[in-house]
Design a protein around this motif. Structure first.
Motif, PDB file in Angstrom:
ATOM      1  N   ARG A 170      50.325 -92.970  52.545  1.00 41.13           N
ATOM      2  CA  ARG A 170      50.168 -94.677  52.992  1.00 41.13           C
ATOM      3  C   ARG A 170      48.462 -95.279  52.100  1.00 41.13           C
ATOM      4  O   ARG A 170      48.626 -96.025  51.335  1.00 41.13           O
ATOM      5  N   ALA A 171      47.879 -94.986  53.330  1.00 39.00           N
ATOM      6  CA  ALA A 171      46.064 -95.810  52.877  1.00 39.00           C
ATOM      7  C   ALA A 171      45.663 -95.469  51.376  1.00 39.00           C
ATOM      8  O   ALA A 171      45.500 -96.609  50.562  1.00 39.00           O
ATOM      9  N   ALA A 172      45.845 -94.342  50.950  1.00 42.49           N
ATOM     10  CA  ALA A 172      45.706 -94.485  49.226  1.00 42.49           C
ATOM     11  C   ALA A 172      46.266 -95.577  48.629  1.00 42.49           C
ATOM     12  O   ALA A 172      46.021 -95.435  46.944  1.00 42.49           O
ATOM     13  N   MET A 173      48.217 -95.427  48.831  1.00 39.30           N
ATOM     14  CA  MET A 173      48.911 -95.698  47.753  1.00 39.30           C
ATOM     15  C   MET A 173      48.395 -98.081  47.890  1.00 39.30           C
ATOM     16  O   MET A 173      48.770 -98.301  47.015  1.00 39.30           O
ATOM     17  N   TRP A 174      47.401 -98.559  49.373  1.00 35.64           N
ATOM     18  CA  TRP A 174      47.368 -99.218  48.734  1.00 35.64           C
ATOM     19  C   TRP A 174      46.109-100.305  49.142  1.00 35.64           C
ATOM     20  O   TRP A 174      45.002-100.917  48.302  1.00 35.64           O
ATOM     21  N   ALA A 175      45.397 -98.374  49.252  1.00 38.48           N
ATOM     22  CA  ALA A 175      43.666 -98.694  49.337  1.00 38.48           C
ATOM     23  C   ALA A 175      43.296 -99.459  48.017  1.00 38.48           C
ATOM     24  O   ALA A 175      43.418 -99.210  46.964  1.00 38.48           O
ATOM     25  N   GLN A 176      42.574-100.185  47.852  1.00 38.47           N
ATOM     26  CA  GLN A 176      41.426-100.605  46.406  1.00 38.47           C
ATOM     27  C   GLN A 176      39.925-100.307  46.625  1.00 38.47           C
ATOM     28  O   GLN A 176      39.505-100.115  45.108  1.00 38.47           O
ATOM     29  N   LYS A 177      39.672-100.518  47.332  1.00 36.36           N
ATOM     30  CA  LYS A 177      38.558-100.040  47.083  1.00 36.36           C
ATOM     31  C   LYS A 177      37.589 -99.151  47.817  1.00 36.36           C
ATOM     32  O   LYS A 177      37.725 -97.621  48.046  1.00 36.36           O
ATOM     33  N   VAL A 178      37.496 -98.906  50.397  1.00 34.43           N
ATOM     34  CA  VAL A 178      37.359 -97.706  50.806  1.00 34.43           C
ATOM     35  C   VAL A 178      38.606 -97.515  51.537  1.00 34.43           C
ATOM     36  O   VAL A 178      39.932 -98.719  51.917  1.00 34.43           O
ATOM     37  N   ILE A 179      38.511 -96.177  51.913  1.00 30.21           N
ATOM     38  CA  ILE A 179      39.473 -95.518  52.960  1.00 30.21           C
ATOM     39  C   ILE A 179      38.332 -95.333  54.453  1.00 30.21           C
ATOM     40  O   ILE A 179      37.856 -94.368  53.861  1.00 30.21           O
ATOM     41  N   PHE A 180      38.786 -96.249  55.084  1.00 27.99           N
ATOM     42  CA  PHE A 180      38.076 -95.096  56.777  1.00 27.99           C
ATOM     43  C   PHE A 180      38.872 -94.236  56.777  1.00 27.99           C
ATOM     44  O   PHE A 180      39.955 -94.158  57.331  1.00 27.99           O
ATOM     45  N   MET A 181      38.528 -92.745  57.057  1.00 25.69           N
ATOM     46  CA  MET A 181      39.192 -91.247  57.813  1.00 25.69           C
ATOM     47  C   MET A 181      38.429 -91.247  58.946  1.00 25.69           C
ATOM     48  O   MET A 181      37.438 -90.671  58.746  1.00 25.69           O
ATOM     49  N   ASP A 182      38.981 -90.983  59.920  1.00 23.03           N
ATOM     50  CA  ASP A 182      38.588 -91.042  61.527  1.00 23.03           C
ATOM     51  C   ASP A 182      39.378 -89.334  61.635  1.00 23.03           C
ATOM     52  O   ASP A 182      39.939 -89.154  61.593  1.00 23.03           O
ATOM     53  N   GLU A 183      38.316 -88.507  61.698  1.00 22.97           N
ATOM     54  CA  GLU A 183      38.242 -87.228  61.692  1.00 22.97           C
ATOM     55  C   GLU A 183      39.978 -86.680  61.411  1.00 22.97           C
ATOM     56  O   GLU A 183      40.682 -86.543  62.231  1.00 22.97           O
ATOM     57  N   PRO A 184      39.875 -86.504  60.356  1.00 26.61           N
ATOM     58  CA  PRO A 184      41.455 -86.236  59.735  1.00 26.61           C
ATOM     59  C   PRO A 184      42.146 -85.016  60.345  1.00 26.61           C
ATOM     60  O   PRO A 184      43.216 -84.848  59.429  1.00 26.61           O
ATOM     61  N   THR A 185      41.139 -84.213  59.961  1.00 28.63           N
ATOM     62  CA  THR A 185      41.824 -82.214  60.409  1.00 28.63           C
ATOM     63  C   THR A 185      41.569 -82.006  61.983  1.00 28.63           C
ATOM     64  O   THR A 185      41.771 -80.870  61.672  1.00 28.63           O
ATOM     65  N   ALA A 186      41.867 -83.408  62.457  1.00 30.21           N
ATOM     66  CA  ALA A 186      41.324 -82.578  63.721  1.00 30.21           C
ATOM     67  C   ALA A 186      43.404 -82.294  64.384  1.00 30.21           C
ATOM     68  O   ALA A 186      43.692 -82.490  63.846  1.00 30.21           O
ATOM     69  N   ALA A 187      42.788 -80.788  65.584  1.00 19.58           N
ATOM     70  CA  ALA A 187      43.680 -80.561  65.945  1.00 19.58           C
ATOM     71  C   ALA A 187      44.819 -79.767  64.758  1.00 19.58           C
ATOM     72  O   ALA A 187      46.005 -79.493  64.822  1.00 19.58           O
ATOM     73  N   LEU A 188      44.544 -79.696  63.503  1.00 22.11           N
ATOM     74  CA  LEU A 188      45.158 -78.916  62.497  1.00 22.11           C
ATOM     75  C   LEU A 188      44.397 -77.574  62.195  1.00 22.11           C
ATOM     76  O   LEU A 188      43.051 -76.708  62.497  1.00 22.11           O
ATOM     77  N   GLY A 189      45.015 -76.594  61.488  1.00 19.49           N
ATOM     78  CA  GLY A 189      45.238 -75.083  61.775  1.00 19.49           C
ATOM     79  C   GLY A 189      44.358 -75.296  60.403  1.00 19.49           C
ATOM     80  O   GLY A 189      44.097 -76.197  59.541  1.00 19.49           O
ATOM     81  N   VAL A 190      43.340 -74.102  59.975  1.00 16.22           N
ATOM     82  CA  VAL A 190      42.732 -73.688  58.283  1.00 16.22           C
ATOM     83  C   VAL A 190      43.623 -74.343  57.552  1.00 16.22           C
ATOM     84  O   VAL A 190      42.691 -74.833  56.455  1.00 16.22           O
ATOM     85  N   VAL A 191      44.647 -73.530  57.573  1.00 12.50           N
ATOM     86  CA  VAL A 191      45.433 -74.197  56.157  1.00 12.50           C
ATOM     87  C   VAL A 191      45.622 -75.067  55.825  1.00 12.50           C
ATOM     88  O   VAL A 191      45.713 -76.233  54.621  1.00 12.50           O
ATOM     89  N   GLN A 192      45.822 -75.622  56.974  1.00 10.24           N
ATOM     90  CA  GLN A 192      46.556 -76.952  56.831  1.00 10.24           C
ATOM     91  C   GLN A 192      45.057 -78.674  56.668  1.00 10.24           C
ATOM     92  O   GLN A 192      45.144 -79.404  56.385  1.00 10.24           O
ATOM     93  N   GLN A 193      44.029 -77.800  57.537  1.00 10.37           N
ATOM     94  CA  GLN A 193      42.505 -78.339  57.253  1.00 10.37           C
ATOM     95  C   GLN A 193      42.423 -78.703  55.116  1.00 10.37           C
ATOM     96  O   GLN A 193      42.250 -79.441  54.922  1.00 10.37           O
ATOM     97  N   ARG A 194      42.716 -77.304  54.865  1.00 13.23           N
ATOM     98  CA  ARG A 194      41.930 -77.336  53.241  1.00 13.23           C
ATOM     99  C   ARG A 194      43.186 -78.270  53.021  1.00 13.23           C
ATOM    100  O   ARG A 194      42.423 -78.525  51.868  1.00 13.23           O
ATOM    101  N   GLY A 195      44.573 -78.159  53.222  1.00  7.92           N
ATOM    102  CA  GLY A 195      45.412 -78.589  52.406  1.00  7.92           C
ATOM    103  C   GLY A 195      44.919 -80.224  52.775  1.00  7.92           C
ATOM    104  O   GLY A 195      44.754 -81.454  51.368  1.00  7.92           O
ATOM    105  N   VAL A 196      44.225 -81.625  53.931  1.00 11.07           N
ATOM    106  CA  VAL A 196      43.857 -82.325  53.806  1.00 11.07           C
ATOM    107  C   VAL A 196      42.122 -82.633  53.543  1.00 11.07           C
ATOM    108  O   VAL A 196      42.439 -83.795  52.646  1.00 11.07           O
ATOM    109  N   LEU A 197      41.598 -81.491  53.187  1.00 12.15           N
ATOM    110  CA  LEU A 197      40.566 -81.584  52.487  1.00 12.15           C
ATOM    111  C   LEU A 197      40.817 -82.349  50.868  1.00 12.15           C
ATOM    112  O   LEU A 197      40.275 -83.043  50.499  1.00 12.15           O
ATOM    113  N   ASP A 198      41.339 -81.346  50.287  1.00 16.76           N
ATOM    114  CA  ASP A 198      41.995 -81.654  48.627  1.00 16.76           C
ATOM    115  C   ASP A 198      42.280 -82.953  48.110  1.00 16.76           C
ATOM    116  O   ASP A 198      42.214 -83.421  47.696  1.00 16.76           O
ATOM    117  N   LEU A 199      43.815 -83.048  49.377  1.00 16.75           N
ATOM    118  CA  LEU A 199      43.716 -84.897  49.308  1.00 16.75           C
ATOM    119  C   LEU A 199      43.053 -85.813  49.286  1.00 16.75           C
ATOM    120  O   LEU A 199      42.716 -86.481  48.588  1.00 16.75           O
TER     121      LEU A 199
END
Length: 253
Positions: A161-190
C-alpha cells in the motif's frame, strides 16, 4: 554522494520540560535504504513522526529535494510523496487487500453512480493486483480479508500500500517484528524491491543484524541528536551498539 532527498536540520522537539530532540539531524538520499537506529528514548519515534507529518518541530528545518517544506499533517506528507508503514500496520482487518490498498483513496464509479458514492471495485482490484504483482507479493487468496492472512502477508499488504502511493520516501517502523524467520526474509526482499523501484526506504529497527543486512547506510540517534552516520560495508553490530551507547566508533559516510 547525490544531493539529499530528505533532510532534517537542527530539529528540536520539547514536551514540557522534556527535550525529546536536541537539534537532531537526519539525511536520506535518493534510492537508498537507510537505517535509523538508537536506544529507547533516543528520539527515533519523535523524529519519524515529524518527518511523516504526524508531529511538528519546535525548532529546525525539514527539506525535501533541497527545498524547505512544512509537513503539517500526514496528509500533507503524503502529498509530498512520503508514506509510512506503522508497526501496527493500520490495516482494516475485515477488508480484502485491494480495499486496503485504496483505503482513503477509493475510486468512484463514473457518472451518476459515482456521484452517489458507489465504488469502482473492479478498477481498484485490477490496479491493486498490478501493484502486488509488480512488487512480487505472494498472497494465498487475493479475495481473503486481511484478518485471514498470515503476519508476513499482512505486513506485505501494508508495504505494498505504501509503495503504491509513495513517490519519494517510505518510513518502515519495525517491519519484521513478531514475524518468523521465513516471513522476515520475505519482507526484507520486498523492501529491496521497493528500493529498486526508486523509492527511498527509511528503516527503523532494533534488529542490528537486519539493519546491516539490508541497509546501505545507518544514522544513529542518541539522547535526541544524531551521533553517527555509517556505511554498512565494514560496519559491525559492535560498531552500531557503540554508537548507540556512547562508545568509540569510527564515522564514515
Amino acid at each position: 554522494m547525490p544531493e539529499p532527498l530528505l533532510e532534517a536540520r537542527g530539529v528540536v522537539r520539547r514536551f514540557g520540560h522534556v527535550e525529546a530532540l536536541r537539534g537532531a539531524d537526519f539525511t536520506a538520499y535518493p534510492g537508498e535504504i537507510v537505517g535509523l537506529i538508537g536506544d529507547n528514548g533516543a528520539g527515533k519515534s519523535t523524529l519519524v513522526k515529524i518527518l511523516s507529518g504526524a508531529d511538528q518541530p519546535d525548532e529546525g528545518q525539514i527539506l525535501l529535494d533541497g527545498e524547505p517544506v512544512r509537513l503539517d499533517s500526514p496528509h500533507v506528507a503524503r502529498e509530498h510523496g512520503i508514506e509510512t508503514v506503522y508497526q501496527d500496520l493500520a490495516l482494516a482487518a475485515d477488508l480484502d487487500p485491494s480495499a486496503n490498498l485504496f483505503l482513503g483513496r477509493e475510486i468512484l464509479r463514473g457518472g451518476f453512480w459515482g456521484r452517489l458514492g458507489f465504488l469502482d471495485k473492479k478498477a481498484m482490484a485490477r490496479e491493486a493486483s498490478e501493484a502486488i504483482v509488480r512488487l512480487g507479493v505472494s498472497l494465498k487468496d487475493d479475495a481473503a480479508v486481511v484478518a485471514d492472512l498470515s503476519g508476513g502477508q499482512r505486513q506485505s499488504v501494508a508495504v505494498a500500500r505504501a509503495a503504491m502511493w509513495a513517490q519519494k520516501v517510505i518510513f518502515m517502523d519495525e517491519p519484521t517484528a513478531a514475524l518468523g524467520v521465513v516471513q522476515q526474509r520475505g519482507v526484507l526482499d520486498l523492501i529491496r524491491r521497493v528500493r529498486d523501484q526508486g523509492i527511498t526506504v527509511v528503516l527503523i529497527s532494533h534488529n542490528m543484524q537486519q539493519v546491516l543486512q539490508i541497509c546501505d547506510r545507518v544514522e544513529v540517534l542518541r539522547l535526541g541528536a544524531r551521533v553517527a552516520r555509517l556505511d554498512t560495508a565494514g560496519t559491525s553490530v559492535e560498531d552500531l551498539v557503540a554508537a548507540m551507547t556512547g562508545g568509540t566508533v569510527k564515522e564514515h559516510q
